[in-house]
Design a protein around this motif. Structure first.
Motif, PDB file in Angstrom:
ATOM      1  N   ALA A  12       0.828  -1.205   0.000  1.00 17.80           N
ATOM      2  CA  ALA A  12       0.000   0.000   0.000  1.00 17.80           C
ATOM      3  C   ALA A  12       0.867   1.263   0.000  1.00 17.80           C
ATOM      4  N   LEU A  13       1.956   1.232   0.769  1.00 20.96           N
ATOM      5  CA  LEU A  13       2.857   2.384   0.809  1.00 20.96           C
ATOM      6  C   LEU A  13       3.512   2.631  -0.552  1.00 20.96           C
ATOM      7  N   VAL A  14       3.949   1.554  -1.203  1.00 16.71           N
ATOM      8  CA  VAL A  14       4.571   1.688  -2.524  1.00 16.71           C
ATOM      9  C   VAL A  14       3.558   2.236  -3.531  1.00 16.71           C
ATOM     10  N   ALA A  15       2.323   1.736  -3.462  1.00 16.88           N
ATOM     11  CA  ALA A  15       1.291   2.204  -4.391  1.00 16.88           C
ATOM     12  C   ALA A  15       0.995   3.692  -4.178  1.00 16.88           C
ATOM     13  N   LEU A  16       0.896   4.106  -2.931  1.00 20.50           N
ATOM     14  CA  LEU A  16       0.641   5.520  -2.643  1.00 20.50           C
ATOM     15  C   LEU A  16       1.805   6.399  -3.090  1.00 20.50           C
ATOM     16  N   LEU A  17       3.013   5.899  -2.869  1.00 16.25           N
ATOM     17  CA  LEU A  17       4.193   6.648  -3.306  1.00 16.25           C
ATOM     18  C   LEU A  17       4.205   6.780  -4.828  1.00 16.25           C
ATOM     19  N   ALA A  18       3.841   5.704  -5.509  1.00 14.64           N
ATOM     20  CA  ALA A  18       3.803   5.741  -6.974  1.00 14.64           C
ATOM     21  C   ALA A  18       2.799   6.776  -7.460  1.00 14.64           C
ATOM     22  N   LEU A  19       1.622   6.813  -6.847  1.00 14.87           N
ATOM     23  CA  LEU A  19       0.617   7.799  -7.240  1.00 14.87           C
ATOM     24  C   LEU A  19       1.114   9.225  -7.001  1.00 14.87           C
ATOM     25  N   THR A  58       4.704   4.641 -27.553  1.00 10.84           N
ATOM     26  CA  THR A  58       3.706   4.500 -28.632  1.00 10.84           C
ATOM     27  C   THR A  58       4.114   5.220 -29.913  1.00 10.84           C
ATOM     28  N   GLY A  59       5.311   5.797 -29.934  1.00 11.87           N
ATOM     29  CA  GLY A  59       5.781   6.469 -31.127  1.00 11.87           C
ATOM     30  C   GLY A  59       5.330   7.913 -31.248  1.00 11.87           C
ATOM     31  N   GLY A  60       4.600   8.396 -30.241  1.00  9.00           N
ATOM     32  CA  GLY A  60       4.172   9.799 -30.229  1.00  9.00           C
ATOM     33  C   GLY A  60       3.000  10.113 -31.134  1.00  9.00           C
ATOM     34  N   TRP A  61       2.334   9.085 -31.674  1.00 10.58           N
ATOM     35  CA  TRP A  61       1.229   9.326 -32.601  1.00 10.58           C
ATOM     36  C   TRP A  61      -0.134   9.322 -31.913  1.00 10.58           C
ATOM     37  N   HIS A  62      -0.141   8.938 -30.656  1.00  7.91           N
ATOM     38  CA  HIS A  62      -1.440   8.805 -29.985  1.00  7.91           C
ATOM     39  C   HIS A  62      -1.675   9.992 -29.063  1.00  7.91           C
ATOM     40  N   VAL A  63      -2.866  10.540 -29.122  1.00  8.24           N
ATOM     41  CA  VAL A  63      -3.256  11.618 -28.216  1.00  8.24           C
ATOM     42  C   VAL A  63      -4.034  10.990 -27.058  1.00  8.24           C
ATOM     43  N   TRP A  64      -3.470  11.089 -25.865  1.00  6.52           N
ATOM     44  CA  TRP A  64      -4.058  10.409 -24.711  1.00  6.52           C
ATOM     45  C   TRP A  64      -5.219  11.217 -24.122  1.00  6.52           C
ATOM     46  N   THR A  65      -6.346  10.530 -23.972  1.00  4.02           N
ATOM     47  CA  THR A  65      -7.477  11.161 -23.289  1.00  4.02           C
ATOM     48  C   THR A  65      -7.292  10.996 -21.777  1.00  4.02           C
ATOM     49  N   MET A  66      -8.064  11.753 -21.018  1.00  2.00           N
ATOM     50  CA  MET A  66      -7.978  11.646 -19.557  1.00  2.00           C
ATOM     51  C   MET A  66      -8.349  10.239 -19.084  1.00  2.00           C
ATOM     52  N   ARG A  67      -9.370   9.647 -19.717  1.00  2.00           N
ATOM     53  CA  ARG A  67      -9.785   8.294 -19.330  1.00  2.00           C
ATOM     54  C   ARG A  67      -8.662   7.294 -19.577  1.00  2.00           C
ATOM     55  N   GLU A  68      -8.003   7.398 -20.717  1.00  2.90           N
ATOM     56  CA  GLU A  68      -6.897   6.478 -21.026  1.00  2.90           C
ATOM     57  C   GLU A  68      -5.728   6.689 -20.068  1.00  2.90           C
ATOM     58  N   TRP A  69      -5.424   7.953 -19.805  1.00  6.50           N
ATOM     59  CA  TRP A  69      -4.316   8.260 -18.897  1.00  6.50           C
ATOM     60  C   TRP A  69      -4.589   7.707 -17.501  1.00  6.50           C
ATOM     61  N   MET A  70      -5.813   7.880 -17.000  1.00  2.70           N
ATOM     62  CA  MET A  70      -6.166   7.376 -15.672  1.00  2.70           C
ATOM     63  C   MET A  70      -6.155   5.842 -15.642  1.00  2.70           C
ATOM     64  N   THR A  71      -6.578   5.225 -16.731  1.00  3.13           N
ATOM     65  CA  THR A  71      -6.561   3.759 -16.794  1.00  3.13           C
ATOM     66  C   THR A  71      -5.142   3.226 -16.716  1.00  3.13           C
ATOM     67  N   VAL A  72      -4.232   3.892 -17.450  1.00  2.63           N
ATOM     68  CA  VAL A  72      -2.823   3.484 -17.402  1.00  2.63           C
ATOM     69  C   VAL A  72      -2.273   3.630 -15.992  1.00  2.63           C
ATOM     70  N   LEU A  73      -2.610   4.731 -15.317  1.00  6.18           N
ATOM     71  CA  LEU A  73      -2.136   4.960 -13.946  1.00  6.18           C
ATOM     72  C   LEU A  73      -2.648   3.882 -12.990  1.00  6.18           C
ATOM     73  N   VAL A  74      -3.918   3.533 -13.147  1.00  4.20           N
ATOM     74  CA  VAL A  74      -4.498   2.503 -12.272  1.00  4.20           C
ATOM     75  C   VAL A  74      -3.778   1.173 -12.470  1.00  4.20           C
ATOM     76  N   PHE A  75      -3.569   0.782 -13.732  1.00  2.00           N
ATOM     77  CA  PHE A  75      -2.897  -0.493 -13.986  1.00  2.00           C
ATOM     78  C   PHE A  75      -1.446  -0.476 -13.513  1.00  2.00           C
ATOM     79  N   ALA A  76      -0.764   0.629 -13.726  1.00  5.09           N
ATOM     80  CA  ALA A  76       0.635   0.731 -13.281  1.00  5.09           C
ATOM     81  C   ALA A  76       0.714   0.636 -11.753  1.00  5.09           C
ATOM     82  N   THR A  77      -0.229   1.299 -11.084  1.00  2.00           N
ATOM     83  CA  THR A  77      -0.248   1.253  -9.614  1.00  2.00           C
ATOM     84  C   THR A  77      -0.576  -0.150  -9.114  1.00  2.00           C
ATOM     85  N   MET A  78      -1.517  -0.818  -9.768  1.00  3.86           N
ATOM     86  CA  MET A  78      -1.867  -2.195  -9.372  1.00  3.86           C
ATOM     87  C   MET A  78      -0.677  -3.131  -9.534  1.00  3.86           C
ATOM     88  N   ILE A  79       0.063  -2.966 -10.621  1.00  2.72           N
ATOM     89  CA  ILE A  79       1.236  -3.819 -10.838  1.00  2.72           C
ATOM     90  C   ILE A  79       2.261  -3.616  -9.730  1.00  2.72           C
TER      91      ILE A  79
END
Length: 222
Positions: free
Chosen positions: A46-53, A71-92
């Motif tokens: 939990a501490l590592v996850a909070l620190l990561a956030l 991704t090669g810089g061709w993708h424009v990230w939406t807020m939903r996509e960005w938050m999803t990536v953060l959630v998965f990275a934190t879970m890992i």
């Protein structure tokens, strides 16, 4: 570190000899561990996850740039996509830390010393209440408890002994036990501690010949 049958016999003989000089009763218990510390990996995860956030929030441009590089810089990230990536990275990070710290040697290394001391003390008191407290007619039972994984020991005494013997009186016994334990001789340490405790008990509760043997002398291994 293991307790052998020779260790058990050595400690049992020491208890018999100590009780021959006193009306008090001595119980000895050795446990492999006092707790599984299952909460420790979860707390660290939990501490590592909070620190990561916190790091993600402090340096968003860096991580967005990292995603763009992947991704090669061709993708424009939406807020939903960005938050999803953060959630998965934190879970890992959470799960990885949980399983890494869950490995027993690391679990013990990451457990604070004060936590170990508190839990060994709590286990010693629980075992004392179950095996020794008020089990003697004169309320003169003493438990010596050793927890191998934590390299900690406790001495818990019955009410009649507490009324006469100050806690500092057990210092020599604890020192002998810990020194021998560090040297890899748990049986020898327990036997030495029993002898030292026997000296204290003989001074305050000398053998009268009328007090029965009410607690088994054999050391218990859990």
């Amino acid at each position: 570190m293991r307790i052998s049958e020779a260790d058990i016999d050595l400690v049992t003989q020491a208890v018999t000899a100590a009780e021959a000089r006193s009306d008090a009763e001595i119980a000895t218990i050795v446990a492999e561990r006092s707790d599984n510390y299952n909460d420790v990996p979860l707390i660290w995860a939990a501490l590592v996850a909070l620190l990561a956030l916190a790091v993600y929030a402090a340096f968003p441009e860096f991580y967005i740039g990292l995603l763009d590089a992947l991704t090669g810089g061709w993708h424009v990230w939406t807020m939903r996509e960005w938050m999803t990536v953060l959630v998965f990275a934190t879970m890992i990070k959470f799960l990885a830390t949980r399983y890494i710290v869950g490995w027993w040697p690391l679990r013990m290394a990451f457990t604070p010393g004060r936590t170990k001391t508190r839990r060994v003390r709590a286990r010693a008191i629980a075992l004392f209440k179950a095996s020794t407290e008020r089990r003697t007619r004169s309320r003169t039972g003493v438990l010596i408890y050793l927890s191998l994984a934590e390299h900690r020991a406790e001495i818990v005494a019955d009410e009649a002994i507490v009324a006469k013997v100050k806690p500092e009186a057990w210092g020599a016994a604890m020192a002998l036990l810990i020194d021998e334990l560090k040297a890899g001789h748990p049986g020898g340490g327990m036997a030495a501690a029993v002898a030292a405790i026997g000296d204290v008990l003989a001074d305050h509760f000398p053998h009268s010949g009328t007090d029965p043997d009410e607690i088994p002398n054999r050391m218990i291994c859990l």
